[in-house]
Scaffold this active site. Structure first.
Site, mmCIF file in Angstrom:
data_model
loop_
_atom_site.group_PDB
_atom_site.id
_atom_site.type_symbol
_atom_site.label_atom_id
_atom_site.label_comp_id
_atom_site.label_asym_id
_atom_site.label_seq_id
_atom_site.Cartn_x
_atom_site.Cartn_y
_atom_site.Cartn_z
ATOM 1 N N LYS A 14 0.816 -1.216 0.000
ATOM 2 C CA LYS A 14 0.000 0.000 0.000
ATOM 3 C C LYS A 14 0.850 1.267 0.000
ATOM 4 O O LYS A 14 0.594 2.188 -0.769
ATOM 5 C CB LYS A 14 -0.943 0.023 1.215
ATOM 6 C CG LYS A 14 -1.896 -1.155 1.273
ATOM 7 C CD LYS A 14 -2.864 -1.056 2.445
ATOM 8 C CE LYS A 14 -2.236 -1.130 3.818
ATOM 9 N NZ LYS A 14 -1.733 -2.450 4.222
ATOM 10 N N ARG A 89 -9.609 0.238 9.295
ATOM 11 C CA ARG A 89 -9.188 -1.134 9.564
ATOM 12 C C ARG A 89 -10.224 -1.892 10.376
ATOM 13 O O ARG A 89 -9.990 -3.058 10.708
ATOM 14 C CB ARG A 89 -7.883 -1.091 10.374
ATOM 15 C CG ARG A 89 -6.622 -1.424 9.583
ATOM 16 C CD ARG A 89 -5.458 -1.283 10.549
ATOM 17 N NE ARG A 89 -4.278 -1.988 10.168
ATOM 18 C CZ ARG A 89 -3.247 -1.423 9.518
ATOM 19 N NH1 ARG A 89 -3.294 -0.166 9.136
ATOM 20 N NH2 ARG A 89 -2.186 -2.138 9.265
ATOM 21 N N ARG A 128 11.551 -6.387 4.841
ATOM 22 C CA ARG A 128 11.413 -4.968 5.210
ATOM 23 C C ARG A 128 11.956 -4.711 6.616
ATOM 24 O O ARG A 128 12.579 -3.685 6.879
ATOM 25 C CB ARG A 128 9.934 -4.555 5.125
ATOM 26 C CG ARG A 128 9.686 -3.078 5.400
ATOM 27 C CD ARG A 128 8.260 -2.674 5.053
ATOM 28 N NE ARG A 128 7.318 -2.968 6.122
ATOM 29 C CZ ARG A 128 6.001 -2.744 6.047
ATOM 30 N NH1 ARG A 128 5.472 -2.237 4.960
ATOM 31 N NH2 ARG A 128 5.211 -3.024 7.050
ATOM 32 N N ARG A 134 11.525 -1.329 12.037
ATOM 33 C CA ARG A 134 10.228 -1.521 12.697
ATOM 34 C C ARG A 134 10.221 -2.824 13.470
ATOM 35 O O ARG A 134 10.388 -3.885 12.896
ATOM 36 C CB ARG A 134 9.112 -1.524 11.640
ATOM 37 C CG ARG A 134 8.752 -0.142 11.160
ATOM 38 C CD ARG A 134 7.710 -0.191 10.065
ATOM 39 N NE ARG A 134 6.485 -0.909 10.453
ATOM 40 C CZ ARG A 134 5.380 -0.902 9.713
ATOM 41 N NH1 ARG A 134 5.343 -0.227 8.579
ATOM 42 N NH2 ARG A 134 4.318 -1.576 10.115
ATOM 43 N N ARG A 146 -0.501 -9.877 13.069
ATOM 44 C CA ARG A 146 -1.060 -8.768 12.270
ATOM 45 C C ARG A 146 -1.913 -9.305 11.124
ATOM 46 O O ARG A 146 -2.957 -8.741 10.809
ATOM 47 C CB ARG A 146 0.065 -7.880 11.736
ATOM 48 C CG ARG A 146 0.651 -6.994 12.838
ATOM 49 C CD ARG A 146 2.053 -6.526 12.525
ATOM 50 N NE ARG A 146 2.132 -5.711 11.343
ATOM 51 C CZ ARG A 146 3.256 -5.532 10.639
ATOM 52 N NH1 ARG A 146 4.374 -6.113 11.008
ATOM 53 N NH2 ARG A 146 3.247 -4.762 9.583
HETATM 54 P P1 ADP Z 1 1.328 -2.246 7.535
HETATM 55 O O1 ADP Z 1 2.000 -1.450 6.469
HETATM 56 O O2 ADP Z 1 2.163 -3.374 8.006
HETATM 57 O O3 ADP Z 1 -0.087 -2.599 7.203
HETATM 58 P P2 ADP Z 1 0.898 0.146 9.074
HETATM 59 O O4 ADP Z 1 2.157 0.883 8.925
HETATM 60 O O5 ADP Z 1 -0.285 0.561 8.249
HETATM 61 O O6 ADP Z 1 1.210 -1.404 8.833
HETATM 62 O O7 ADP Z 1 0.445 0.120 10.600
HETATM 63 C C1 ADP Z 1 1.324 -0.345 11.615
HETATM 64 C C2 ADP Z 1 0.525 -0.591 12.890
HETATM 65 O O8 ADP Z 1 -0.115 0.635 13.325
HETATM 66 C C3 ADP Z 1 -0.611 -1.611 12.787
HETATM 67 O O9 ADP Z 1 -0.160 -2.947 12.924
HETATM 68 C C4 ADP Z 1 -1.523 -1.155 13.940
HETATM 69 O O10 ADP Z 1 -1.027 -1.590 15.182
HETATM 70 C C5 ADP Z 1 -1.394 0.358 13.903
HETATM 71 N N1 ADP Z 1 -2.446 0.953 13.049
HETATM 72 C C6 ADP Z 1 -2.275 1.553 11.838
HETATM 73 N N2 ADP Z 1 -3.452 1.956 11.340
HETATM 74 C C7 ADP Z 1 -4.400 1.605 12.240
HETATM 75 C C8 ADP Z 1 -5.816 1.712 12.300
HETATM 76 N N3 ADP Z 1 -6.512 2.267 11.299
HETATM 77 N N4 ADP Z 1 -6.464 1.240 13.394
HETATM 78 C C9 ADP Z 1 -5.788 0.684 14.390
HETATM 79 N N5 ADP Z 1 -4.457 0.522 14.414
HETATM 80 C C10 ADP Z 1 -3.760 0.963 13.346
#
Ligand code: ADP
Length: 192
Positions: A14, A89, A128, A134, A146
């Site tokens: 994404k 989400r 990554r 991270r 996740r």
């Molecule tokens: P990825 O790219 O791995 O999908 P993100 O960078 O989007 O992960 O998000 C990292 C973490 O931040 C998630 O695993 C979650 O814990 C938190 N997070 C991000 N967006 C949301 C959301 N919309 N609602 C709840 N938690 C979120």
């Protein structure tokens, strides 16, 4: 306005695609993951709260996430549209987004899901993790958590928009440019 939700499991690409879409369509990219990492990097109260969930691979509570998202949208009212990445989400987040856009006499234009199989996701995230710093990318059990949270809490958001005829799936396997072309084929018809 074009308001896109870029959707898909962790590691589906994404963020990579959002950067290219911003360049082509001039939309504002809002990544809740990036916003949380910014807050954590500055040790703000919001960042400290978020950290306790993120490091376990859990979702940050909806009230916290929705408040942060709303602030970001309201701070940028004069844009051509938004790319929401990593949000919504959960179903309550989707309902909150719909309400927020309705207040602006606007709505979600389309949700596009990047479709990638689990094993490929784990591989990509572990790679990554070697460079991103991270913590949530460097431990396979956190990554698997996740992906499970995505299946149980997040994938219903696809069905929520699919029921309104607003959700499509795009194959997320291929080169970055191939996948970008597939996304553009879904977005170009939205431009009037
Ligand atoms: P990825 O790219 O791995 O999908 P993100 O960078 O989007 O992960 O998000 C990292 C973490 O931040 C998630 O695993 C979650 O814990 C938190 N997070 C991000 N967006 C949301 C959301 N919309 N609602 C709840 N938690 C979120």
């Amino acid at each position: 306005m074009i308001n896109l939700i870029l959707f898909g499991p962790p590691g589906s690409g994404k963020g990579t695609q959002a950067a290219k879409l911003v360049e082509k369509y001039g939309l504002l990219h809002i990544s809740t993951g990036d916003l949380f990492r910014y807050e954590m990097g500055n040790d703000t109260p919001l960042g400290l709260e978020a950290k306790s969930y993120i490091e376990k691979g859990e979702l940050v509570p909806d009230s916290v996430t929705v408040g942060m998202l709303r602030n970001k949208v309201e701070a940028n009212p004069d844009v051509e549209g938004y790319i929401f990445d990593g949000f919504p989400r959960t179903i309550p987040q989707a309902e909150a987004l719909d309400r927020l856009l309705a207040e602006k006499n606007d709505a979600v234009s389309k949700l596009i899901m990047l479709d990638v199989a689990d094993n490929e996701l784990v591989k990509r995230l572990l790679v990554r993790g070697k460079t991103s710093g991270r913590k949530d990318d460097s431990d396979e059990s956190i990554i698997r958590n996740r992906i499970e949270v995505y299946k149980s809490e997040t994938s219903p958001v696809f069905d929520y928009y699919a029921a309104k005829g607003q959700a499509v799936k795009v194959d997320g396997i291929g080169s970055i440019d191939e996948i970008f072309s597939r996304l553009c084929a879904e977005i170009d018809p939205l431009q009037s």
